[in-house]
Design an enzyme around this catalytic site. Structure first.
Site, PDB file in Angstrom:
ATOM      1  CD  GLU A 209     -55.520 -13.686 -27.763  1.00  0.00           C
ATOM      2  OE1 GLU A 209     -54.262 -13.588 -27.826  1.00  0.00           O
ATOM      3  OE2 GLU A 209     -56.098 -14.601 -27.169  1.00  0.00           O
ATOM      4  CG  ASP A 305     -56.104 -20.646 -28.235  1.00  0.00           C
ATOM      5  OD1 ASP A 305     -54.963 -21.070 -27.996  1.00  0.00           O
ATOM      6  OD2 ASP A 305     -56.384 -19.444 -28.249  1.00  0.00           O
TER       7      ASP A 305
HETATM    8 FE   FE2 Z   1     -53.075 -19.543 -28.638  1.00  0.00          FE
END
Ligand code: FE2
Ligand code: BEZ
Length: 401
Positions: A209, A305
Site C-alpha cells: 500500500e 475502504d
Molecule cells: Fe483496508
C-alpha cells in the site's frame, strides 16, 4: 412474487441494452426486448431517463472504524499507522451497532447491495447479519510476533466459527483476510490460508500500500523501521515480497491497494488468477500514490475502504475520485471500466453470483435516474458524474430502498 419492470436502458454487467423488460422473483427469470415481450403480467414502467444496473458491489470496507472522522492522521502512511495504534481501542469502542448500521445504510443509499467487510475483532457481525445487504465477511488475522501466533490463531478460528452462523438467507459469506505482509507472521498466514482453502472461503489481503511498506519488506529499513522498533522491538520484516505473494499461489485472492507494486509484481499476481481492489481516496489520503490501473488486466474492483481512510462510503463518490485520479486515456472508456469495477468485475473479486443481470442470477438491482436520456457511448460517464443516490434498490427481488 413474480414481477416485471420495463426500462429504457439497462447495464447487464458487460454492456448497455435499450428497451428491455426484466421479469424476476428472487432471481431474474427473463430479460427480453420490450418489442418482443408477450407474457401476460403487469409491468411497472421505468422508461425515459431511468437506467437499471446490477446492485453495486463494494469489495472492501471496515465497519469497525465507522466513527472515525478527524481522529486519524492523514497525509503519510506511517503517521496514520501510529494514529491507528493510538486510537484503535477508542474508535472500536465508539463503533456501536447504530454507527455501523449507518454505514450500511449509506452504502445502500448509493446502491451497494453486496459488500466485503474486513472484521478485525468480530464487533460488526450482528450488524452484518441485520443489514439487508449481502456481506462477504472477512475475518482478519493480524500479528507479526511469533510468540503470539498460537493465541491469535485460536481467537481467529473462533471468529470464523461465529461468522459461519446461518442467517435465514445465508447472506453472510464467511471469508478470511490476512492483514498485510508487514503485520502477519508467515506461520500465522499459512495456517489461516489453509483454513480458507479447506473451506473454500474468499480471501483478501492489503498489499504494498505504501512506499514505507515496500522499504520495510525489501530492506527492513525506511519509515516503518522506528515503528517496529518502538512497538515490537524488532528490526527485521517477517515477510519478503515474493515469499508473501507465493503463500497465495494456489488460492484466488483479492489484493487490496497494490499502489507500490512493480509492474512485474502486478503481472505475477494476475498470472496466478488473483484480483485487485482499488481504493483511490484512501490511497490519496494516506499519501500512497496512484495504482497504475493501465497495468491491470485481471478483474479490478473500485472500493471505498473504511472511514479509517475516507470521508464517505458512497460508491459514486469513489467512482468520481477514480475518474479524476486516472487522468490519462479515454474518459468514456475509463468510465465504462469503472462501472464494471463495481458490478461484474467486483463480483469476480468476491466470488459472488451477483453483479450481472442475467437469467438465474439474484435479482439484486439498482435504478439510477439521469438528467436526460443519454447515448450508450457516454452513459457510464454520466452515471458516475450525476448519481448521488439510487432511486430504487432490490435485493433478491425485494424492494429494499
Ligand atoms: Fe483496508
Ligand atoms: C502486529 O500485530 O504485529 C502489527 C499490527 C499493526 C502493524 C504492524 C504490526
Amino acid at each position: 412474487m413474480k414481477r416485471a419492470i420495463k426500462v429504457s436502458k439497462l447495464f447487464d454487467g458487460y454492456e448497455y441494452k435499450d428497451d428491455m423488460i426484466v421479469v424476476f422473483d428472487n432471481k431474474i427469470e427473463s430479460i427480453t426486448p420490450a418489442d418482443s415481450f408477450s407474457q401476460d403480467i403487469e409491468i411497472e414502467d421505468f422508461s425515459n431517463e431511468y437506467i437499471l444496473y446490477p446492485g453495486f458491489i463494494n469489495t472492501h470496507t471496515h465497519l469497525e472504524f465507522a466513527t472515525n472522522r478527524t481522529t486519524l492522521k492523514y497525509g503519510n502512511f506511517v503517521e496514520w499507522l501510529y494514529s491507528v495504534i493510538e486510537h484503535r481501542g477508542d474508535l472500536m469502542n465508539e463503533a456501536d451497532d447504530e454507527a455501523m448500521m449507518k454505514c450500511c445504510k449509506e452504502m445502500l443509499n448509493s446502491g451497494i447491495t453486496t459488500f466485503g467487510a474486513i472484521s478485525s475483532m468480530g464487533l460488526d457481525l450482528q450488524v452484518c447479519k441485520k443489514t439487508p445487504q449481502k456481506v462477504v465477511y472477512f475475518n482478519e488475522a493480524i500479528g507479526s510476533v511469533p510468540s503470539a501466533v498460537d493465541a491469535l490463531f485460536s481467537d481467529f478460528k473462533e471468529r470464523v466459527t461465529n461468522s459461519k452462523c446461518t442467517t435465514p438467507k445465508d447472506k453472510i459469506t464467511p471469508a478470511i483476510a490476512i492483514h498485510s505482509p508487514y503485520s502477519v507472521h508467515p506461520i500465522l498466514a499459512k495456517r489461516v490460508i489453509e483454513i480458507a482453502k479447506d473451506l473454500n472461503m474468499p480471501i483478501s489481503t492489503h498489499f504494498l500500500e505504501s512506499k514505507a511498506e515496500r522499504d520495510w519488506l525489501e530492506n527492513s529499513s525506511g519509515e516503518m523501521a522506528p515503528f517496529f522498533k518502538e512497538f515490537f522491538n524488532t528490526d527485521r520484516a517477517v515477510n519478503n515480497i515474493q515469499g508473501f505473494l507465493e503463500l497465495f499461489d494456489d488460492t484466488q485472492t483479492l489484493f487490496i491497494h497494490c499502489t507500490q507494486a512493480t509492474q512485474e509484481e502486478l503481472q505475477y499476481l494476475q498470472n496466478k488468477g488473483h484480483t485487485i481492489a482499488h481504493c483511490p481516496r484512501s490511497n490519496r489520503l494516506l499519501g500512497n500514490g496512484r495504482l497504475s490501473i493501465e497495468n491491470i488486466f485481471s478483474p479490478l474492483s473500485v472500493a471505498t475502504d473504511g472511514y479509517s481512510s475516507n470521508w464517505s462510503l458512497n460508491i459514486f463518490d469513489e467512482l468520481r475520485a477514480s475518474l479524476m485520479m486516472h487522468s490519462l486515456g479515454d474518459l468514456n472508456k475509463l468510465a465504462f471500466r469503472l462501472i464494471r469495477s463495481v458490478t461484474s468485475d467486483a463480483a469476480k473479486c468476491l466470488r459472488s453470483d451477483a453483479g450481472v443481470l442475467n437469467i438465474n442470477r439474484p435479482a439484486d438491482m439498482v435504478l439510477v435516474k439521469l438528467p436526460s436520456k443519454i447515448p450508450n457511448d457516454s452513459v457510464a460517464l454520466h452515471t458516475i458524474l450525476h448519481t448521488q443516490k439510487a432511486e430504487r434498490v432490490w435485493i433478491d427481488g425485494e424492494v429494499i430502498n
